[in-house]
Scaffold this motif. Sequence first.
Motif, PDB file in Angstrom:
ATOM      1  N   ILE A 192     -62.064 -37.872-115.661  1.00 21.34           N
ATOM      2  CA  ILE A 192     -62.185 -36.835-114.640  1.00 21.34           C
ATOM      3  C   ILE A 192     -60.840 -36.538-113.976  1.00 21.34           C
ATOM      4  CG2 ILE A 192     -62.732 -38.440-112.765  1.00 21.34           C
ATOM      5  CD1 ILE A 192     -64.399 -35.014-113.320  1.00 21.34           C
ATOM      6  N   GLU A 217     -69.964 -37.267-113.221  1.00 22.12           N
ATOM      7  CA  GLU A 217     -68.522 -37.449-113.402  1.00 22.12           C
ATOM      8  C   GLU A 217     -68.271 -38.622-114.341  1.00 22.12           C
ATOM      9  OE1 GLU A 217     -68.165 -36.488-108.641  1.00 22.12           O
ATOM     10  OE2 GLU A 217     -67.775 -38.477-109.471  1.00 22.12           O
ATOM     11  N   ASP A 270     -58.763 -33.401-115.060  1.00 23.23           N
ATOM     12  CA  ASP A 270     -59.156 -32.044-114.670  1.00 23.23           C
ATOM     13  C   ASP A 270     -58.349 -31.517-113.489  1.00 23.23           C
ATOM     14  OD1 ASP A 270     -61.029 -32.134-116.656  1.00 23.23           O
ATOM     15  OD2 ASP A 270     -62.719 -32.594-115.335  1.00 23.23           O
TER      16      ASP A 270
END
Length: 334
Positions: free
Chosen positions: A231, A226, A234
């Motif tokens: 991240i 990650e 997303d």
Amino acid sequence: MFFTLQSQNSNYANSIPFVGHKKGEAVDQAAESIGYNSDKMTAHDTAGFIIAFAHMNFQDNPDLEKAFDNVQNGDLNITSYPEYDFGDYNVKAPAQGAVYVVTPEVGYVVSDINHPQRAQITFVDSKKGATQPVYFRALAKKVAHSSCKKDVQNIGKKVKVSVQKKNNRQSSDKNTKSGTEDTSKLSWNDSKEEKLSDFMSDFGDKMDQDCDEYTGDEQLKTRAGEEYPDIFKDGKMKLVDDSDKDADESESIDIGWDPELKKKYDYQVVSIFNYNDDDAEQHITYLFCVHDNQPIVLVDQTTNGNYIAVKETANKDVKSGFADIINGDDTDND
């Protein structure tokens, strides 16, 4: 009624005929005709059907019509709560359900969020109260046989759905579009970041964890691959706790990088620290956040899967340390 409503206007409750279903009738054909698998429908998918159905049946409701228009531009945020006040109406969802707030004035209740294909849907208006419940399978069938069929997937893709596990008893004149309350009382700056860095250094020594700090220069990469804070974009982060038996069906939370506390995320992340263990994929990522104007530390130890599972840290030292720092003196020494 399958949920608690403090007071209800009977005129609105009777304004839409009850839509029932025959025993054994399923949502499968209706959902599949639009491209969904009814056994794996998310809150975004069901929102697509529900908003389309509302557009078909409540064209005299300006709030629902505005919501339908906003979602076409990707500008609709729906937040779920176990309990919510729409004006004078206090709406409490059943044990397996949730109250979804479309705007401060209107929303809907899903009786079973884990099995929407067999749930009942009830629309709530701050001025008129609640409608009769509608079985989702019948609702989906009606949408699938209408001109709104083409809108369902588009709505499902563009709508943003976040979850709040705490009751929200705020009055309906507050803007809940982002699902957050005013965070002006808390602040974050370089001085507080430096104090947190010192704290995490001492904490790391105590726990034998050599933590890396996100400084804004490069992505902070965990052992599982990650990359923080990218991240967050997303939208695959889910808040879980020890009582969540089926975390796969939990809803994504609205979380993002916001050290200046100016954006409207439900969870505003002001600082990130990560410890990568020597073992493959093992890591502990600390997300220092502001949620509902309160400090909270979320921990990510996800190693694989289709989403990132985070939970509130159980470590009392980390909780109190962050709370003391963010609630401390606002003076920036730089």
